[in-house]
Design a protein around this motif. Structure first.
Motif, PDB file in Angstrom:
ATOM      1  N   UNK A   1       0.864  -1.035  -0.059  1.00 28.94           N
ATOM      2  CA  UNK A   1       0.017   0.040  -0.050  1.00 28.94           C
ATOM      3  C   UNK A   1       0.848   1.197  -0.025  1.00 28.94           C
ATOM      4  N   UNK A   2       0.199   2.357  -0.111  1.00 27.32           N
ATOM      5  CA  UNK A   2       1.030   3.462  -0.180  1.00 27.32           C
ATOM      6  C   UNK A   2       0.772   4.329   1.047  1.00 27.32           C
ATOM      7  N   UNK A   3       1.669   5.249   1.429  1.00 30.53           N
ATOM      8  CA  UNK A   3       1.144   6.352   2.829  1.00 30.53           C
ATOM      9  C   UNK A   3      -0.119   6.845   2.689  1.00 30.53           C
ATOM     10  N   UNK A   4      -0.339   7.274   1.327  1.00 32.20           N
ATOM     11  CA  UNK A   4      -1.835   8.001   1.587  1.00 32.20           C
ATOM     12  C   UNK A   4      -2.704   6.874   1.736  1.00 32.20           C
ATOM     13  N   UNK A   5      -2.811   5.608   1.229  1.00 28.98           N
ATOM     14  CA  UNK A   5      -3.717   4.662   1.850  1.00 28.98           C
ATOM     15  C   UNK A   5      -3.807   4.420   2.891  1.00 28.98           C
TER      16      UNK A   5
ATOM     17  N   UNK B   1      -6.999   5.489   5.782  1.00 33.61           N
ATOM     18  CA  UNK B   1      -7.406   4.347   6.831  1.00 33.61           C
ATOM     19  C   UNK B   1      -6.968   4.509   8.349  1.00 33.61           C
ATOM     20  N   UNK B   2      -6.846   5.955   8.546  1.00 29.75           N
ATOM     21  CA  UNK B   2      -6.400   6.498   9.999  1.00 29.75           C
ATOM     22  C   UNK B   2      -5.083   6.113  10.430  1.00 29.75           C
TER      23      UNK B   2
ATOM     24  N   UNK C   1       4.121   7.924  10.042  1.00 35.75           N
ATOM     25  CA  UNK C   1       5.156   8.968  11.037  1.00 35.75           C
ATOM     26  C   UNK C   1       6.168   7.727  11.490  1.00 35.75           C
ATOM     27  N   UNK C   2       6.132   6.661  11.601  1.00 38.98           N
ATOM     28  CA  UNK C   2       6.998   5.730  12.035  1.00 38.98           C
ATOM     29  C   UNK C   2       7.949   5.577  11.044  1.00 38.98           C
ATOM     30  N   UNK C   3       7.430   5.256   9.701  1.00 37.41           N
ATOM     31  CA  UNK C   3       8.033   4.909   8.732  1.00 37.41           C
ATOM     32  C   UNK C   3       9.200   6.366   8.323  1.00 37.41           C
ATOM     33  N   UNK C   4       8.447   7.450   8.303  1.00 32.52           N
ATOM     34  CA  UNK C   4       9.236   8.683   7.931  1.00 32.52           C
ATOM     35  C   UNK C   4      10.672   8.928   9.061  1.00 32.52           C
ATOM     36  N   UNK C   5      10.134   8.476  10.274  1.00 32.73           N
ATOM     37  CA  UNK C   5      11.363   8.348  11.259  1.00 32.73           C
ATOM     38  C   UNK C   5      12.325   7.655  10.851  1.00 32.73           C
ATOM     39  N   UNK C   6      11.800   6.301  10.511  1.00 37.68           N
ATOM     40  CA  UNK C   6      12.874   5.394  10.128  1.00 37.68           C
ATOM     41  C   UNK C   6      13.842   5.665   8.862  1.00 37.68           C
ATOM     42  N   UNK C   7      13.208   6.438   7.914  1.00 41.27           N
ATOM     43  CA  UNK C   7      13.827   6.964   6.630  1.00 41.27           C
ATOM     44  C   UNK C   7      14.774   7.997   6.869  1.00 41.27           C
ATOM     45  N   UNK C   8      14.275   9.059   8.014  1.00 38.88           N
ATOM     46  CA  UNK C   8      15.089  10.105   8.179  1.00 38.88           C
ATOM     47  C   UNK C   8      16.270   9.912   9.229  1.00 38.88           C
ATOM     48  N   UNK C   9      16.011   9.104  10.281  1.00 39.30           N
ATOM     49  CA  UNK C   9      16.930   8.876  11.291  1.00 39.30           C
ATOM     50  C   UNK C   9      17.540   7.690  11.348  1.00 39.30           C
ATOM     51  N   UNK C  10      17.076   6.431  10.560  1.00 36.51           N
ATOM     52  CA  UNK C  10      17.409   5.274  10.352  1.00 36.51           C
ATOM     53  C   UNK C  10      16.686   4.047  11.492  1.00 36.51           C
TER      54      UNK C  10
END
Length: 96
Positions: free
Chosen positions: A69-73, A77-78, A84-93
């Motif tokens: 799925x995508x982030x917008x999906x 779905x709420x 946000x967790x995925x963004x944190x992983x991408x940004x900080x490892x």
């Protein structure tokens, strides 16, 4: 095996280009809509990807990490927390 004629390939290539452009427009529209409803996530997206275009592209891209799925999906779905967790992983490892 049926042979595809060059005209058919050209028509298919044109359709694919049109679809990609439409998808990119949808990504930018999603980013703009999120500015109104969830500015914090937009800040995180832009801080992570350092580009609105890249952020918008990621929002609509289906990924293995989201089960295809995508982030917008997920946002629809709420499931904001997973995005946000995925963004944190991408940004900080992945280290806690």
């Amino acid at each position: 095996m049926t042979q595809i004629e060059p005209k058919q390939i050209d028509a298919l290539a044109a359709e694919v280009s049109r679809l990609y452009a439409s998808l990119e427009d949808a990504g930018r529209g999603t980013l703009e809509a999120l500015r109104e409803t969830d500015p914090t996530i937009v800040e995180e997206l832009i801080a992570t990807f350092e580009s609105e275009d890249k952020a918008a592209r990621w929002l609509i891209s289906r990924t293995i990490g989201f089960g295809g799925r995508s982030a917008v999906d997920l946002l629809a779905q709420g499931d904001r927390e997973q995005v946000m967790l995925a963004l944190g992983h991408l940004r900080y490892g992945f280290c806690a």
